[in-house]
Design a protein around this motif. Structure first.
Motif, PDB file in Angstrom:
ATOM      1  N   LEU A 354       0.846  -1.194   0.000  1.00 53.82           N
ATOM      2  CA  LEU A 354       0.000   0.000   0.000  1.00 53.82           C
ATOM      3  C   LEU A 354       0.879   1.240   0.000  1.00 53.82           C
ATOM      4  O   LEU A 354       1.546   1.525   0.985  1.00 53.82           O
ATOM      5  CB  LEU A 354      -0.880  -0.044   1.252  1.00 53.82           C
ATOM      6  CG  LEU A 354      -2.044   0.920   1.361  1.00 53.82           C
ATOM      7  CD1 LEU A 354      -2.989   0.748   0.192  1.00 53.82           C
ATOM      8  CD2 LEU A 354      -2.784   0.681   2.671  1.00 53.82           C
ATOM      9  N   ALA A 355       0.892   1.963  -1.121  1.00 55.42           N
ATOM     10  CA  ALA A 355       1.715   3.169  -1.228  1.00 55.42           C
ATOM     11  C   ALA A 355       0.817   4.394  -1.168  1.00 55.42           C
ATOM     12  O   ALA A 355       0.293   4.858  -2.177  1.00 55.42           O
ATOM     13  CB  ALA A 355       2.527   3.144  -2.525  1.00 55.42           C
ATOM     14  N   LEU A 356       0.638   4.911   0.050  1.00 57.02           N
ATOM     15  CA  LEU A 356      -0.135   6.141   0.209  1.00 57.02           C
ATOM     16  C   LEU A 356       0.775   7.329  -0.092  1.00 57.02           C
ATOM     17  O   LEU A 356       1.995   7.216  -0.066  1.00 57.02           O
ATOM     18  CB  LEU A 356      -0.675   6.234   1.643  1.00 57.02           C
ATOM     19  CG  LEU A 356      -1.523   5.047   2.108  1.00 57.02           C
ATOM     20  CD1 LEU A 356      -1.866   5.172   3.584  1.00 57.02           C
ATOM     21  CD2 LEU A 356      -2.793   4.958   1.277  1.00 57.02           C
ATOM     22  N   ASN A 357       0.160   8.474  -0.326  1.00 58.37           N
ATOM     23  CA  ASN A 357       0.913   9.694  -0.624  1.00 58.37           C
ATOM     24  C   ASN A 357       1.720   9.574  -1.903  1.00 58.37           C
ATOM     25  O   ASN A 357       2.835  10.073  -2.000  1.00 58.37           O
ATOM     26  CB  ASN A 357       1.841  10.057   0.549  1.00 58.37           C
ATOM     27  CG  ASN A 357       1.963  11.564   0.714  1.00 58.37           C
ATOM     28  OD1 ASN A 357       1.249  12.325   0.073  1.00 58.37           O
ATOM     29  ND2 ASN A 357       2.854  12.002   1.570  1.00 58.37           N
TER      30      ASN A 357
ATOM     31  N   HIS B 251      12.976  14.901   0.532  1.00 56.40           N
ATOM     32  CA  HIS B 251      11.891  15.874   0.394  1.00 56.40           C
ATOM     33  C   HIS B 251      12.192  17.243   1.008  1.00 56.40           C
ATOM     34  O   HIS B 251      11.946  18.269   0.392  1.00 56.40           O
ATOM     35  CB  HIS B 251      10.611  15.311   1.030  1.00 56.40           C
ATOM     36  CG  HIS B 251       9.458  16.255   0.984  1.00 56.40           C
ATOM     37  ND1 HIS B 251       9.122  17.054   2.056  1.00 56.40           N
ATOM     38  CD2 HIS B 251       8.586  16.570  -0.001  1.00 56.40           C
ATOM     39  CE1 HIS B 251       8.073  17.804   1.730  1.00 56.40           C
ATOM     40  NE2 HIS B 251       7.727  17.527   0.495  1.00 56.40           N
ATOM     41  N   ALA B 306       4.856   8.489   4.840  1.00 58.81           N
ATOM     42  CA  ALA B 306       4.708   9.771   4.155  1.00 58.81           C
ATOM     43  C   ALA B 306       5.489   9.828   2.848  1.00 58.81           C
ATOM     44  O   ALA B 306       5.248  10.692   2.021  1.00 58.81           O
ATOM     45  CB  ALA B 306       5.160  10.903   5.080  1.00 58.81           C
ATOM     46  N   GLN B 307       6.445   8.903   2.660  1.00 61.03           N
ATOM     47  CA  GLN B 307       7.283   8.984   1.465  1.00 61.03           C
ATOM     48  C   GLN B 307       6.564   8.565   0.188  1.00 61.03           C
ATOM     49  O   GLN B 307       6.986   8.900  -0.909  1.00 61.03           O
ATOM     50  CB  GLN B 307       8.540   8.129   1.653  1.00 61.03           C
ATOM     51  CG  GLN B 307       9.435   8.671   2.765  1.00 61.03           C
ATOM     52  CD  GLN B 307      10.829   8.084   2.732  1.00 61.03           C
ATOM     53  OE1 GLN B 307      11.261   7.499   1.740  1.00 61.03           O
ATOM     54  NE2 GLN B 307      11.554   8.245   3.822  1.00 61.03           N
ATOM     55  N   GLY B 308       5.485   7.796   0.320  1.00 62.21           N
ATOM     56  CA  GLY B 308       4.744   7.399  -0.882  1.00 62.21           C
ATOM     57  C   GLY B 308       5.442   6.315  -1.685  1.00 62.21           C
ATOM     58  O   GLY B 308       5.304   6.257  -2.904  1.00 62.21           O
ATOM     59  N   ILE B 309       6.213   5.455  -1.015  1.00 65.36           N
ATOM     60  CA  ILE B 309       6.926   4.393  -1.734  1.00 65.36           C
ATOM     61  C   ILE B 309       6.447   3.011  -1.295  1.00 65.36           C
ATOM     62  O   ILE B 309       7.117   2.008  -1.538  1.00 65.36           O
ATOM     63  CB  ILE B 309       8.454   4.496  -1.515  1.00 65.36           C
ATOM     64  CG1 ILE B 309       8.779   4.490  -0.018  1.00 65.36           C
ATOM     65  CG2 ILE B 309       9.001   5.753  -2.183  1.00 65.36           C
ATOM     66  CD1 ILE B 309      10.264   4.331   0.284  1.00 65.36           C
ATOM     67  N   GLY B 310       5.274   2.950  -0.655  1.00 66.29           N
ATOM     68  CA  GLY B 310       4.769   1.660  -0.209  1.00 66.29           C
ATOM     69  C   GLY B 310       5.446   1.222   1.082  1.00 66.29           C
ATOM     70  O   GLY B 310       5.982   2.042   1.827  1.00 66.29           O
TER      71      GLY B 310
END
Lengths: 505, 402
Positions: A354-357, B251, B306-310
């Motif tokens: 699950l990759a949020l953001n 970031h 928060a990084q958005g990489i799963g």
């Protein structure tokens, strides 16, 4: 030895290779990821933010109009109602596996005291039977919930206010829900509730009232009520106005009962009571057999716990000795949050990455096949090279479709969008605010075939609000379309990735 | 950043997910304290809200916002302005500069650890400094990671590594407190045919950013970029074993501190699990793992999510035969770096971490996994369960300790 085991030295950077990539983390995307994972495929889900589940009712609607009036391009017509019901049953099964059993076919009560039919109802939210005598409890400081309004809408209820420990001037519903999971805090609240209920039983206590006496004091007069309804954060006028409309658009309980009877899948209907422990407090606790033989129900705002809601509801029902049901609140919605959290739990326990953001910014397509989708987040730009893809980015509200005047586009793949007559604004919206058949612009979306593939794409499936041809508001079909198309799209993507992808590799 | 508040639809999804708002109703929340307050500031109002400092900096609001805003940056802005005018409070200066103590502490760890564990001293620190006395301070090791590395012999010292070079940014906690994590990173990478190089570095600056001192953070950032730019320009991946550091390098240097060269470096920065999983999916990772019959619950750090990489650590550990790893998904641990050590925030910090504690205790597992040091310390403090870095599990599975 080390050299032998390692491949050629060319690290390609942030390149990931799941077998299925699901784009979008709302109800449709989560359901799709789960279904794809169940085929055995390795699945990644990318989502820019949370979906609208947290704003919705936590219950799943299916269809509030007869299915034979649906147009041929409607997602339900593409799948067939049998497949729709199968997917809803699978969804129900998935959630009960993680401890959140939804039960079929009852009403829920809105914050305006309207009965609202839904298809799968969350634990503790099933409305009392229409002839039950009902008391409504409100918590002082909790915004957007006035027990007198609910009581007025129900028409046969008494109500009272309860002061929370510390008498907070204002309390956030989510904060209150979490506090109620604390045993000590809950014990204090239960004491206050019991006191208020016993006072209201003696009648005419200063803190309580009944509709006949005090409905005039409520902020929203019953005859002008507009109810928040919603599996898709949709708003509809309802409540006390429904009878004037003759029940045509908003089924009353009678309409509901007959329609439900015809469409209810027997599998889920039969199995629900067996696993229905969490909703049983409401029915098992029973009513005190005192002077009044009729069972009495107590309605609370839907803040009785977060993920531990079943436990909280049961504890309260046992303590007050009466069955308990929760009443929907305007957003932010605690029941919506519960469903979102259990769904996320199911997806992660199934092994979906699950990759949020992470925002899908670019797609690479070659010879009718999606080759890669590039996603961006604070942790970098990731290139996902999957075998099959599911698009579940939502509609105009979720930015899955973008509108510039009457130009509507699907921004990621540039898929053709079906719209009403271009250049003819009057064809997009009806002159009346709430037309019988809904506004044509609501049906804007991406057209697909009966495999949910858009034309010209071999390995892309579309589901949820991105799809053309349906109106969740007029039909009461939002949650059902998301679940049914998500399940079908995900399963097809998973199977395609395992067969086709396996050969290509 | 100044006008991003206009994109806020007031949908309240950030409020619903905010871990602080759930336990501290006095907190104004990310919507009111973020875009709401920013709108007033833009209109020239002197806008302040009490208790806005209760923000953990977990960036959950950024992660769930459907409109692509970063409410956490807006929430931090009043603090940044205040610190810009008045400077850091003494206590906050102390908490954000422990990396200056490290080089001395590792030469006399017994004394320093003893002092920091002494109850009368902790009581005095609480009264005088406002550093809460309850939570144990992280313990200094008796040898720094770089001291270990200097004596370490690479298998690739006489011949070129088949997969090339990797630069390693170890961060403060690995350098001074948990040098074995650095050792595990180096040995796992070398096992997979990479030569590890160790650029000069200082604290990434995350504690400073969280405490509002962007100038001091930028100072640290420029130092790090000076030494990371060269490997980055050569296309050498830079791996990081602390997700707080990797988030800042990826970031915050380019987008919060706006540092020169930050973009070039950010593109090359990888969290260690992210790097190894990408290697695996590109056919480059050795999978000669030993069988390990273990259930390992994983706590996902907020700064990883928060990084958005799963969740690469979960997929990576599940490659090991016999290992069952899953994300417990129970929200923020509440520690948030220096936050949990502050007297006025300790209680909130502990309440935030309750769901995580309950989930880990319910799992019944003797060890838990997390890739952020302050999360691991909080897990050990709240549950008594041993908390380890995913790289240590990989290292064990390769049999590198034998």
């Amino acid at each position: 030895m080390t050299e032998q085991m390692i491949g050629t030295p060319r690290f390609r950077g942030r390149v990931r290779r799941p077998q299925v990539l699901v784009i979008g983390g709302g109800l449709a995307g989560m359901t799709a990821a789960l279904a794809a994972r169940r085929t055995g495929a390795r699945v990644t889900l990318v989502a820019e933010g949370a979906g609208v589940l947290e704003l919705a009712s936590g219950c799943i609607d299916r269809l509030a109009v007869p299915s034979d009036v649906l147009p041929p391009e409607h997602p339900y017509r593409l799948l067939g109602m049998e497949a729709v019901d199968r997917e809803l049953a699978v969804f129900q099964e998935e959630l009960s596996r993680v401890g959140w059993p939804l039960s079929p076919g009852v009403d829920v009560i809105t914050a305006l005291g309207a009965r609202r039919p839904t298809y799968l109802v969350a634990p503790g939210m099933a409305a009392p039977p229409p002839d039950a005598s009902v008391r409504v409890v409100g918590f002082r400081g909790l915004r957007d919930f006035d027990p007198s309004v609910v009581a007025a809408g129900l028409g046969n209820a008494s109500w009272c206010w309860v002061d929370l420990p510390g008498s907070p001037e204002e309390i956030h519903p989510v904060a209150l829900a979490r506090l109620l999971e604390d045993e000590n805090y809950r014990a204090e609240v239960i004491t206050a509730v019991r006191t208020a209920l016993s006072q209201s039983r003696k009648a005419a206590a200063p803190l309580t009232g009944s509709v006949s006496l005090e409905s005039g004091e409520s902020e929203f007069p019953a005859n002008g009520a507009g109810a928040l309804e919603g599996s898709g954060s949709q708003f509809r006028a309802s409540g006390a106005r429904a009878p004037q409309k003759g029940g045509s658009e908003f089924p009353t309980s009678g309409v509901r009962a007959s329609e439900r009877g015809g469409s209810e899948p027997t599998a889920s209907g039969a199995s629900a009571p067996e696993r229905g422990a969490p909703e049983s407090p409401a029915t098992e606790a029973g009513a005190p057999r005192g002077a009044d033989l009729q069972p009495e129900w107590v309605l609370f705002p839907a803040v009785l716990g977060l993920a531990g809601a079943s436990r909280v509801q049961q504890a309260i029902a046992e303590a007050i000795g009466m069955p308990v049901a929760e009443v929907l609140l305007p957003p932010p919605s605690v029941p919506g949050l519960r469903l979102a959290e259990f769904l996320r739990r199911a997806v992660q326990l199934a092994g979906v990455d699950l990759a949020l953001n992470s925002r899908a910014v670019r797609a690479q397509v070659k010879d009718g096949r999606v080759v890669a989708v590039v996603c961006e987040g604070p942790g970098g730009r990731v290139r996902y090279e999957a075998e099959a893809y599911v698009l579940a980015t939502g509609g105009l509200l979720g930015n899955g479709l973008m509108a510039d005047g009457l130009q509507v586009t699907e921004p990621l793949f540039g898929l053709p969008v079906t719209t009403p007559q271009p250049g003819e604004p009057s064809a997009w919206a009806d002159a009346s605010f709430l037309p019988e058949g809904g506004h044509p612009f609501v049906r804007v979306g991406v057209a697909v075939n009966d495999e949910l593939r858009p034309e010209g794409f071999a390995n892309l499936f579309v589901c949820g609000r991105t799809l053309a041809g349906y109106d969740p508001y007029a039909e009461g079909s939002g949650g059902g379309v998301a679940v049914a198309t998500g399940g079908v799209a995900g399963r097809r993507a998973g199977r395609l990735a395992l067969t086709d992808g396996g050969e290509r590799r | 950043m100044i006008d991003q508040y206009d994109a806020c639809l007031k949908c309240t999804i950030c409020e619903v997910h905010c871990p602080v708002l759930r336990v501290a109703p006095e907190f104004p929340g990310p919507k009111n304290g973020g875009p709401g307050l920013a709108r007033l500031r833009a209109a020239g109002e002197v806008a302040e809200l009490d208790h806005l400092d209760l923000c953990l900096g977990c960036r959950t609001c950024d992660t769930v916002c459907p409109s692509g805003l970063q409410p956490s940056e807006l929430v931090n802005e009043p603090k940044v302005r205040r610190v810009g005018v008045r400077g850091l409070a003494f206590r906050d200066w102390v908490l954000t500069h422990t990396y200056l103590v490290g080089p001395i502490a590792v030469h006399m760890p017994g004394l320093v650890n003893g002092v920091l564990a002494n109850r009368p001293i902790r009581w005095t620190m609480e009264k005088v400094l406002g550093i809460d006395r309850h939570k144990p301070m992280p313990r200094y090791a008796n040898r720094s990671f770089r001291a270990w590395f200097a004596k370490h012999e690479s298998p690739w010292k006489d011949r070129p590594a088949p997969n090339g070079k990797v630069a390693y940014f170890h961060g403060c906690s690995t350098q001074f407190m948990e040098p074995q994590i650095g050792q595990h990173v180096v040995e796992v990478l070398e096992h997979n045919g990479f030569e590890v190089i160790l650029p000069e570095q200082t604290c990434c600056g995350l504690p400073l950013i969280a405490n509002g001192d962007l100038n001091a953070a930028a100072h640290n950032g420029r130092f790090n970029l000076r030494h990371l730019l060269e490997p980055a320009e050569q296309g050498i991946p830079i791996v990081v074993s602390s997700v707080g550091c990797s988030l800042v390098l990826k970031h915050d240097y380019p987008n919060v501190l706006h540092l020169d060269g930050a973009d070039v470096v950010a593109r090359q920065v990888y969290d260690i699990s992210e790097f190894l999983l990408a290697c695996h999916e590109q056919g480059m990772l050795r999978t000669d793992f030993r069988y390990m019959d273990q259930r390992l619950p994983y706590h996902q750090p907020c700064h990883q999510r928060a990084q958005g990489i799963g969740v690469p650590a979960v997929a990576l550990l599940n490659l090991i035969p016999g290992v069952e790893t899953w994300n417990i998904d129970a929200g923020c641990c509440g520690s948030a770096g220096t936050y949990g050590f502050k007297k006025e925030k300790y209680e909130v910090s502990m309440r935030v971490g309750t769901p995580m504690r309950d989930a880990l205790l319910a799992s019944g597992a003797p060890r838990a996994v997390s890739d952020c040091e302050t999360c691991r310390w909080q897990i050990e403090y709240q549950t008594g369960i041993r908390a380890i870095h995913p790289i240590s599990v990989i290292w064990e599975a390769y049999g590198l300790g034998c």
